[in-house]
Scaffold this motif. Structure first.
Motif, PDB file in Angstrom:
ATOM      1  N   TYR C 135     -12.902  15.791  21.606  1.00 35.36           N
ATOM      2  CA  TYR C 135     -13.897  16.787  21.221  1.00 35.36           C
ATOM      3  C   TYR C 135     -15.134  16.127  20.628  1.00 35.36           C
ATOM      4  O   TYR C 135     -15.095  15.008  20.119  1.00 35.36           O
ATOM      5  CB  TYR C 135     -13.300  17.781  20.228  1.00 35.36           C
ATOM      6  N   ARG C 136     -16.237  16.831  20.682  1.00 32.60           N
ATOM      7  CA  ARG C 136     -17.498  16.326  20.159  1.00 32.60           C
ATOM      8  C   ARG C 136     -17.580  16.610  18.663  1.00 32.60           C
ATOM      9  O   ARG C 136     -17.798  17.750  18.230  1.00 32.60           O
ATOM     10  CB  ARG C 136     -18.667  17.008  20.891  1.00 32.60           C
ATOM     11  N   VAL C 137     -17.401  15.572  17.902  1.00 31.90           N
ATOM     12  CA  VAL C 137     -17.425  15.693  16.450  1.00 31.90           C
ATOM     13  C   VAL C 137     -18.762  16.261  15.980  1.00 31.90           C
ATOM     14  O   VAL C 137     -18.828  17.154  15.136  1.00 31.90           O
ATOM     15  CB  VAL C 137     -17.186  14.308  15.799  1.00 31.90           C
ATOM     16  N   ASP C 138     -19.843  15.741  16.559  1.00 25.85           N
ATOM     17  CA  ASP C 138     -21.175  16.169  16.102  1.00 25.85           C
ATOM     18  C   ASP C 138     -21.435  17.634  16.441  1.00 25.85           C
ATOM     19  O   ASP C 138     -21.968  18.381  15.614  1.00 25.85           O
ATOM     20  CB  ASP C 138     -22.247  15.270  16.725  1.00 25.85           C
ATOM     21  N   LEU C 139     -21.045  18.040  17.663  1.00 26.73           N
ATOM     22  CA  LEU C 139     -21.306  19.426  18.038  1.00 26.73           C
ATOM     23  C   LEU C 139     -20.423  20.392  17.261  1.00 26.73           C
ATOM     24  O   LEU C 139     -20.848  21.488  16.895  1.00 26.73           O
ATOM     25  CB  LEU C 139     -21.108  19.622  19.540  1.00 26.73           C
ATOM     26  N   PHE C 140     -19.191  19.952  16.981  1.00 28.76           N
ATOM     27  CA  PHE C 140     -18.305  20.792  16.178  1.00 28.76           C
ATOM     28  C   PHE C 140     -18.939  21.051  14.819  1.00 28.76           C
ATOM     29  O   PHE C 140     -18.949  22.154  14.301  1.00 28.76           O
ATOM     30  CB  PHE C 140     -16.935  20.107  16.004  1.00 28.76           C
ATOM     31  N   LYS C 141     -19.505  19.975  14.265  1.00 27.24           N
ATOM     32  CA  LYS C 141     -20.128  20.118  12.946  1.00 27.24           C
ATOM     33  C   LYS C 141     -21.313  21.073  13.029  1.00 27.24           C
ATOM     34  O   LYS C 141     -21.467  21.968  12.206  1.00 27.24           O
ATOM     35  CB  LYS C 141     -20.614  18.738  12.454  1.00 27.24           C
ATOM     36  N   GLU C 142     -22.101  20.853  14.075  1.00 30.11           N
ATOM     37  CA  GLU C 142     -23.309  21.657  14.257  1.00 30.11           C
ATOM     38  C   GLU C 142     -22.968  23.134  14.406  1.00 30.11           C
ATOM     39  O   GLU C 142     -23.644  24.004  13.871  1.00 30.11           O
ATOM     40  CB  GLU C 142     -24.018  21.170  15.522  1.00 30.11           C
ATOM     41  N   LEU C 143     -21.900  23.399  15.157  1.00 29.83           N
ATOM     42  CA  LEU C 143     -21.532  24.781  15.418  1.00 29.83           C
ATOM     43  C   LEU C 143     -20.528  25.304  14.410  1.00 29.83           C
ATOM     44  O   LEU C 143     -19.988  26.388  14.570  1.00 29.83           O
ATOM     45  CB  LEU C 143     -20.961  24.908  16.840  1.00 29.83           C
ATOM     46  N   ASP C 144     -20.271  24.493  13.410  1.00 22.94           N
ATOM     47  CA  ASP C 144     -19.401  24.917  12.320  1.00 22.94           C
ATOM     48  C   ASP C 144     -17.982  25.214  12.782  1.00 22.94           C
ATOM     49  O   ASP C 144     -17.404  26.254  12.444  1.00 22.94           O
ATOM     50  CB  ASP C 144     -20.019  26.161  11.659  1.00 22.94           C
ATOM     51  N   ILE C 145     -17.433  24.315  13.588  1.00 24.50           N
ATOM     52  CA  ILE C 145     -16.054  24.472  14.047  1.00 24.50           C
ATOM     53  C   ILE C 145     -15.188  23.425  13.367  1.00 24.50           C
ATOM     54  O   ILE C 145     -15.508  22.243  13.353  1.00 24.50           O
ATOM     55  CB  ILE C 145     -15.942  24.276  15.574  1.00 24.50           C
ATOM     56  N   ASP C 146     -14.071  23.878  12.823  1.00 23.97           N
ATOM     57  CA  ASP C 146     -13.160  22.951  12.182  1.00 23.97           C
ATOM     58  C   ASP C 146     -12.080  22.541  13.175  1.00 23.97           C
ATOM     59  O   ASP C 146     -11.283  23.378  13.609  1.00 23.97           O
ATOM     60  CB  ASP C 146     -12.530  23.632  10.962  1.00 23.97           C
TER      61      ASP C 146
END
Lengths: 278, 281, 415
Positions: C135-146
């Motif tokens: 998974y994309r760590v940066d995009l998860f952070k950006e989209l607020d997904i844990d």
């Protein structure tokens, strides 16, 4: 047509040829530029990254050093096999074509159709039995084992039958009048049709160059492989091999051959027009 | 006498093609698999007659070959015509251009076509389809377009080569014929139709046979575009592809049967093309 | 003494013929031959040859069928291996040797049966091939997904719906190999141990339906060439951040991601697969498996002992396993190798995550693959013929399944 008219026609034609030339040269340029790209760059959509960021010659160096494939051996093998096949094919087909064109004999049509039909059938039919048979002949893992099966060609027979049919009767009469034996007649015709010999040699060379199935089965040793085979083993599911190496190998294979043909073409263009003057 | 000339050809034909052919036919009469295969007679052939995929493959190969001929021949004729009008000095460059696609190794072509025929990000879509306002075509997966993709691929690859031969053929036509034609009509189209075309008949026949070889015998064309796949709903399944798929799973008997079954078909077509026309002419 | 030495030398007369499937692996094995010579037996000679990945099985098959020059040792992928199981299997039964070398204890349990069929074991697995969710760590952070919240596929799909609506991106990439992968995650497979085809019909239809549904809702995205093994896919959709996660084995992440998205270094992470809610209420395992190379000995080889000794060396030697991971990105199936520090290092590309540790953690849950002579056919059938019909919605999941089932049951060798 006036000289001016000719130039206009020439310019217009060139313009119309533009798309065709682009369709051919752009992929070629892509192939050459690919030599310098990293794998990531190489697989970018073509409209975003056509040119490499840096021009690294590493792939070329590695290829020529033999790091990936024993390039010179492999290239030499391909050349030997293709030239051998071309030469053999031209000889055999020209003679057969002459026979079909100038003689009538029982079963001629059937034989002709059979000989040609054999090459129209999927190659895979012959693959396993040929492999077995070549091995029994002691030719396994040898270039001859790939060369010899390839000198037979139905395409060549069709081609040369047409060629010899088109030779004007006068020539044959002239040769026969001198009381020459058939073989002599044939040999005197050869210089006349040598553009055709060269053309067909070229086709056959190209087909032999790309051959995959039979060489793959017959050849095993690394140093005996032909170029397409050696390049095939660089294919990796994980794409770990630099594509630039493949591109370099292909460029080295394509350029000299294309130049050779372009040069030969010039030469036999002139002899063709000599023939026409008569 | 003629046999002297035929002998070398016949010798090699017999040695390297007829003998394996017998072996291939033998294989088609035996069971599939890697071990000692038992004799099964015409079982494979009978199975093929009922095999939907076999029929599809036949139909596709036929369409594919016909389409290639129909596109390449006029295109090559036109190109040859254009080339004759261009300056002689550019000839070597032109020859080079004509031969390039044919000389490019299939492995490179596989990459090239991947980039060209890809979906949204492929060159074909980006440069031609989308600018025209159309939806990007999924060349490799959309069953309606797979065969077109195959034909496009073959057109790109062989047109130049065929042009080369047609050009040579055109240059071999004695000028006197055209001079005679000019006495009858000044229309260049008429010259083309009544002088050039008939004179080119042998070359065109050769071109057609070459394309049949490409369509039925050689696997590299379909392979570089589709891998071993026949595509969605077998829309791009050619007879060679089907044979490949059978050999991939070691069904040598069936694969050989498919190939052998093509032989009478192709011989018939060849006979018709070569000898029927003679009668009408 | 001199007589004894010459006798020993004469025993290893012919070099061992080893056929490998790719050039990169050829380099690895040549290295291993050298290492073996240096450390174990300096009389050892071997000829390592590689052929194209696609060419090798064909060449091997023809050589087996005609009996001409077959190799002694061969490296094959498990998917392609299956095709050799119809009829007389051309590989030697290694069960006895494996037991003697205690490899039945030391190779990860699930991988022991990878090359086994009808009570015999024909090959040794080299890789664990545990599936994870990249998974994309940066995009998860950006989209607020844990990432830790994605414990089930249901939760992933729910999050995916939000991602599609709010941001126009897809949550997960889809690939035809997922059918087998997801089935195995839920204790099923393409074949049953009794030789039946798609034994758990319900599960198969559910997985097919799930894929089709995600495609329709755009939560799932199918790469343009309908396969994630497409470098152009990595360079476009993944690079542009159009899709957030991909299911893959260790080597996908270590090879393909790193090669094609080098500027996304540090932006990737790996986590266990979300779980399925099984019919009996439990949660499924959080990993699966697909493909993987193995080594086999040709049944007709005259040098089976020498071949085995070399194979055993490659499988058990510490250096060899480390090399396979560090250079070839293949995590070994040999358990003692997992203690090697080098395999457990933080990985820069993966945001300094200890990738090897994750794999070790998931190892006990890796499911078995059921071998079957038609396994290769089944995989290719779905991949080449039915996957796109499914995702284009032309066929319903049940239709696809029944068609495939009919074709496979009718196919040879019809066991």
């Amino acid at each position: 047509m006036s000289a001016q008219g000719k130039t206009v026609r020439g310019a217009l034609s060139l313009l119309l040829l533009g798309p065709f030339l682009m369709a051919v040269f752009v992929p070629f340029l892509w192939m050459v530029l690919g030599i310098f790209k990293t794998n990531a760059e190489f697989f970018q959509p073509l409209t975003s990254a056509f040119f490499p960021a840096h021009y690294e010659w590493q792939n070329v160096v590695e290829l020529l050093e033999g790091k990936w494939v024993p390039f010179w051996d492999v290239f030499g093998n391909s050349l030997a096999v293709s030239l051998g096949q071309a030469f053999g094919a031209v000889t055999l087909s020209a003679m057969a074509g002459y026979a079909f064109a100038r003689f009538t004999f029982f079963g001629k049509r059937l034989l002709f159709v059979l000989a040609v039909a054999l090459i129209l059938v999927p190659r895979q039919l012959f693959a396993v039995p040929l492999f077995s048979w070549v091995n029994e002949l002691g030719l396994s893992d040898s270039l001859l084992g790939v060369m010899l099966p390839g000198v037979v060609t139905g395409l060549g027979v069709i081609y040369f039958t047409q060629v010899f049919r088109q030779v004007p009767e006068e020539y044959l009469q002239a040769a026969r009048v001198c009381g020459a034996a058939e073989l002599r007649v044939f040999l005197t015709l050869l210089p006349l049709v040598w553009p055709a010999l060269l053309s067909y040699g070229m086709i056959h060379f190209i087909l032999a160059w790309h051959e995959h199935l039979i060489p793959m089965l017959v050849l095993t040793s690394e140093t005996k492989q032909t170029l397409p085979l050696a390049l095939a083993k660089l294919y990796d599911v994980s794409q770990r091999t630099p594509q630039g190496v493949q591109m370099a190998a292909s460029t080295f294979a394509v350029i000299p051959t294309a130049v050779l043909f372009a040069v030969c073409h010039r030469k036999f263009k002139s002899s063709l027009s000599d023939m026409l003057v008569h | 006498m003629p046999f002297l000339f035929l002998l070398p050809f016949l010798f090699f034909l017999l040695l390297f093609w007829v003998i394996p052919l017998v072996g291939g036919v033998k294989m088609s009469l035996h069971a599939n698999g890697l071990g000692r295969a038992e004799f099964v007679g015409l079982e494979h052939y009978q199975a093929l007659a009922k095999d939907e995929r076999y029929i599809t493959a036949l139909r596709n190969s036929f369409t594919y070959t016909l389409a290639s001929i129909v596109v390449i021949v006029p295109l090559a004729l036109w190109l040859a015509h254009l080339l004759r009008a261009t300056t002689r000095r550019l000839r070597p460059v032109m020859t080079f251009a004509l031969l390039l696609p044919a000389l490019t190794p299939p492995s490179v072509l596989a990459m090239l076509f991947l980039m060209v025929f890809h979906g949204k990000n492929g060159l074909l879509n980006q440069l031609f389809v989308m600018p025209l306002g159309l939806e990007p075509v999924s060349w490799l997966k959309d069953p309606d377009f797979i065969l077109s993709g195959l034909v496009l691929q073959t057109v790109w690859r062989w047109t130049g080569f065929m042009t080369f031969f047609i050009l040579a053929g055109m240059e071999g036509i004695p000028r006197v014929y055209y001079e005679a034609a000019r006495l009858v009509t000044g229309s260049r189209w008429q010259h083309f139709w009544h002088v050039t075309l008939p004179q080119l008949r042998p070359v065109l026949l050769f071109v057609a046979v070459y394309l049949v070889v490409d369509g039925f015998s050689l696997f590299s064309g379909a392979f570089v575009l589709l891998g071993g796949s026949g595509g969605t709903a077998d829309a791009g399944l050619l007879t060679v592809t089907y044979v490949f798929q059978k050999t991939r799973f070691f069904e040598y008997g069936t694969a050989s049967a498919i190939s052998v079954s093509l032989l009478p078909l192709l011989m018939l077509a060849l006979w018709a093309a070569l000898f029927l026309r003679r009668r009408t002419a | 003494m001199a007589l004894g030495l010459t006798f020993a030398g004469a025993l290893q007369a012919k070099p061992l013929d080893i056929w490998i499937s790719s050039f990169q692996d050829q380099l690895y094995y040549e290295g291993m031959v050298k290492l073996y010579k240096e450390t174990v037996d300096n009389e050892f000679e071997a000829k390592v040859q590689s052929f194209g990945f696609r060419e090798m099985p064909e060449k091997l098959a023809v050589s087996v069928k005609t009996g001409i020059n077959p190799p002694d040792v061969v490296q094959l992928d498990e998917v392609l291996f299956g095709a050799f199981l119809g009829g007389e299997v051309p590989f030697a039964d290694l069960s006895g040797r494996i037991k003697k070398a205690k490899l039945d204890k030391d190779i990860a349990k699930s991988r022991q049966s990878l090359f086994a069929y009808k009570g015999k074991t024909y090959g040794i697995a080299q890789s664990l091939s545990a599936m994870v969710l990249y998974y994309r760590v940066d995009l998860f952070k950006e989209l607020d997904i844990d990432p830790d919240s994605l414990t089930t596929w249901e939760k992933l799909v729910d999050t995916g719906k939000m991602v599609v609506e709010k941001h126009g991106k897809s949550m997960i990439a889809l690939d035809p190999t997922y059918l087998g992968i997801l089935l195995r995650q839920r204790d099923s497979d393409l074949f049953g141990r009794d030789g039946s085809v798609y034994p758990d019909r319900e599960a198969a239809i559910e997985v097919l339906g799930w894929m089709q549904k995600q495609m329709k809702s755009r939560v799932g995205m199918v790469p343009e060439r309908a396969s994630i093994f497409d470098p152009l896919f990595f360079n476009s959709a993944i690079q542009y951040g159009e899709v957030l996660t991909v299911v893959g084995a260790d080597w996908y992440g270590l090879d393909m991601l790193q090669q094609f998205t080098p500027d996304l270094k540090g932006k990737w992470g790996a986590m266990p697969l979300p779980a399925w809610k099984l019919p009996d209420g439990r949660l499924s395992r959080r990993t699966s498996t697909f493909a993987g190379q193995g080594l086999m000995i040709n049944k007709g080889s005259q040098q089976q002992d020498a071949a085995w000794k070399f194979i055993e060396f490659v499988i058990t030697n510490k250096e060899s396993n480390a090399r396979r991971f560090l250079d070839g990105n293949s995590f070994p199936a040999y358990r003692p190798a997992w203690k090697d520090e080098r395999l457990l290092q933080p990985n820069e590309f993966f945001n300094n995550q200890k990738f090897g540790e994750l794999l070790v953690r998931l190892a006990p849950e890796v499911p078995e693959v059921v071998s079957h002579p038609n396994r290769a056919k089944a995989v290719f059938l779905f991949q080449e013929t039915f996957f796109t019909s499914l995702i284009y919605g032309e066929l319903k999941p049940a239709e696809v399944l029944d068609k495939m089932k009919t074709m496979l049951e009718a196919a040879e060798p019809g066991l």
